[in-house]
Design a protein around this motif. Structure first.
Motif, PDB file in Angstrom:
ATOM      1  N   CYS A   1      14.584  12.182  -0.577  1.00  0.00           N
ATOM      2  CA  CYS A   1      13.327  12.840  -0.996  1.00  0.00           C
ATOM      3  C   CYS A   1      13.373  13.390  -2.408  1.00  0.00           C
ATOM      4  CB  CYS A   1      12.971  13.947  -0.009  1.00  0.00           C
ATOM      5  SG  CYS A   1      14.171  15.313   0.018  1.00  0.00           S
TER       6      CYS A   1
ATOM      7  N   GLY B   1      11.313  16.553  -3.743  1.00  0.00           N
ATOM      8  CA  GLY B   1      10.340  16.887  -2.692  1.00  0.00           C
ATOM      9  C   GLY B   1       8.890  16.867  -3.127  1.00  0.00           C
ATOM     10  N   LYS B   2       8.579  16.075  -4.180  1.00  0.00           N
ATOM     11  CA  LYS B   2       7.179  16.037  -4.649  1.00  0.00           C
ATOM     12  C   LYS B   2       6.265  15.291  -3.670  1.00  0.00           C
ATOM     13  CE  LYS B   2       6.654  16.840  -9.490  1.00  0.00           C
ATOM     14  NZ  LYS B   2       6.092  16.324 -10.750  1.00  0.00           N
TER      15      LYS B   2
ATOM     16  N   ILE C   1       6.776  15.061  -0.525  1.00  0.00           N
ATOM     17  CA  ILE C   1       6.679  15.951   0.646  1.00  0.00           C
ATOM     18  C   ILE C   1       5.585  16.986   0.419  1.00  0.00           C
ATOM     19  CG2 ILE C   1       7.892  17.798   1.905  1.00  0.00           C
ATOM     20  CD1 ILE C   1      10.419  16.171   1.725  1.00  0.00           C
ATOM     21  N   GLU C   2       5.607  17.604  -0.764  1.00  0.00           N
ATOM     22  CA  GLU C   2       4.618  18.657  -1.069  1.00  0.00           C
ATOM     23  C   GLU C   2       3.193  18.123  -0.918  1.00  0.00           C
ATOM     24  OE1 GLU C   2       4.556  19.820  -5.207  1.00  0.00           O
ATOM     25  OE2 GLU C   2       3.891  21.831  -4.692  1.00  0.00           O
TER      26      GLU C   2
ATOM     27  N   THR D   1       2.153  17.140   2.869  1.00  0.00           N
ATOM     28  CA  THR D   1       2.049  18.187   3.912  1.00  0.00           C
ATOM     29  C   THR D   1       0.591  18.480   4.278  1.00  0.00           C
ATOM     30  OG1 THR D   1       2.312  19.806   2.159  1.00  0.00           O
ATOM     31  CG2 THR D   1       4.174  19.534   3.630  1.00  0.00           C
TER      32      THR D   1
ATOM     33  N   ARG E   1      13.827  22.117  -1.121  1.00  0.00           N
ATOM     34  CA  ARG E   1      13.572  23.276  -0.249  1.00  0.00           C
ATOM     35  C   ARG E   1      12.793  24.357  -0.992  1.00  0.00           C
ATOM     36  NH1 ARG E   1      19.566  23.726   2.384  1.00  0.00           N
ATOM     37  NH2 ARG E   1      19.232  22.316   4.151  1.00  0.00           N
TER      38      ARG E   1
ATOM     39  N   ARG F   1      10.679  23.879  -3.349  1.00  0.00           N
ATOM     40  CA  ARG F   1       9.288  23.434  -3.496  1.00  0.00           C
ATOM     41  C   ARG F   1       8.549  23.466  -2.158  1.00  0.00           C
ATOM     42  NH1 ARG F   1       9.264  18.936  -7.077  1.00  0.00           N
ATOM     43  NH2 ARG F   1       8.118  20.201  -8.567  1.00  0.00           N
ATOM     44  N   ASN F   2       9.284  23.255  -1.063  1.00  0.00           N
ATOM     45  CA  ASN F   2       8.664  23.127   0.264  1.00  0.00           C
ATOM     46  C   ASN F   2       9.360  24.048   1.268  1.00  0.00           C
ATOM     47  OD1 ASN F   2       6.937  20.568  -0.240  1.00  0.00           O
ATOM     48  ND2 ASN F   2       8.980  19.967  -0.937  1.00  0.00           N
TER      49      ASN F   2
ATOM     50  N   ASN G   1       8.512  25.502   3.834  1.00  0.00           N
ATOM     51  CA  ASN G   1       8.239  25.356   5.278  1.00  0.00           C
ATOM     52  C   ASN G   1       8.698  24.019   5.848  1.00  0.00           C
ATOM     53  OD1 ASN G   1       7.028  27.891   5.425  1.00  0.00           O
ATOM     54  ND2 ASN G   1       5.128  27.037   4.563  1.00  0.00           N
ATOM     55  N   ALA G   2       9.172  23.115   4.998  1.00  0.00           N
ATOM     56  CA  ALA G   2       9.601  21.804   5.509  1.00  0.00           C
ATOM     57  C   ALA G   2      11.086  21.850   5.869  1.00  0.00           C
ATOM     58  CB  ALA G   2       9.347  20.736   4.452  1.00  0.00           C
TER      59      ALA G   2
END
Ligand SMILES: C[S@@+](CC[C@H](N)C(=O)[O-])C[C@H]1O[C@@H](n2cnc3c(N)ncnc32)[C@H](O)[C@@H]1O
Length: 235
Positions: free
Chosen positions: A45, A48-49, A51-52, A55, A74, A76-77, A79-80
């Motif tokens: 990932c 995590g862009k 992912i952001e 979501t 983590r 950046r995200n 809650n993931a």
């Protein structure tokens, strides 16, 4: 490890990439192949862009092998669920409606056996009807060694120049990335070696099928590198 030092500069180096448009296209493709999909795992990932952005549509988790990226993703995200794991052979205690493996991360596997194992591992984490989307690295006939790569990026705090010569040993592409990072604190030079395997189109399709998925190919993909699609049969 390829990204040990450059991870913190990754977002600036790739600020030209249109993650918003990519996330929109990913959502379209996921819903086309698995309508109603709600959970997603982003394998390799990075920061995590994706992912952001995803979501808003999915309950998203991620893995990456590099601890530096896991920390950034983590942050950046928060809650993931983001874990440090090797895509070749990981085991999470849940399965997903969709799995993505983007921006050529798959090329970092060392050989064909590892390509097959990675596809099988990802397929094992799909729910029935689930969809796998893999954005490949270049194919053997698409990688040339008669040029050098260069990239420049800057923000208010720093400027980065990255250059590399394209080298090759058989089906292994080798890029020694020279970075020059300048800020008010000084100018730093460091080199990171990136080695990515060049697999043929047919070999990617075979790997998806061998993992027990129904394979297809989207030649446009997210940014011109194409996208392999695998769907897990419902029974
Ligand atoms: C080009 S970056 C792509 C990151 C992200 N997917 C994106 O689109 O921005 C390649 C990523 O693959 C990860 N990676 C390389 N080998 C890996 C492995 N064996 N298992 C998990 N992640 C790996 C790297 O740490 C890096 O985050």
């Amino acid at each position: 490890m390829s990204y040990t030092k450059s991870a913190r500069y990754y977002d600036l180096l790739y600020s030209w990439k249109d993650y918003d448009a990519e996330a929109r296209r990913l959502h379209e493709l996921i819903q086309e192949h698995n309508p109603g999909a709600k959970t997603l795992l982003d394998v390799a990932c990075g920061t995590g862009k994706h992912i952001e952005l995803l979501t808003q549509h999915y309950d998203v988790a991620g893995i990456d092998i590099a601890p530096e990226f896991v920390t950034l993703a983590r942050e950046r995200n928060p809650n993931a669920e983001i874990s440090q794991a090797d895509m070749i052979d990981f085991e999470l205690d849940r399965t997903f409606d969709a799995i993505t493996n983007l921006f050529s991360a798959i090329g970092y596997v060392p050989d064909e056996g590892a390509l097959d194992r990675t596809m099988a591992t990802m397929a094992a984490h799909l729910n029935p009807g689930g969809v796998l989307l893999v954005e490949p690295w270049l194919h053997p006939d698409g990688y040339t060694t008669d040029h050098f790569g260069s990239l420049f990026a800057e923000d208010e705090a720093m400027a980065i120049t990255r250059m590399n010569i394209a080298e090759r040993k058989g089906d292994l592409s080798i890029m020694d990335m020279h970075h020059l990072v300048g800020s008010k604190d000084g100018i730093d030079h460091f080199v990171e070696r990136h080695e990515l395997m060049l697999f043929t189109h047919d070999r990617y399709m075979e790997a998806v099928e061998k993992a027990g998925l129904t394979a297809s190919h989207d030649s446009e993909g997210l940014m011109g590198r194409g996208l392999y699609v695998g769907v897990k049969r419902k029974s």
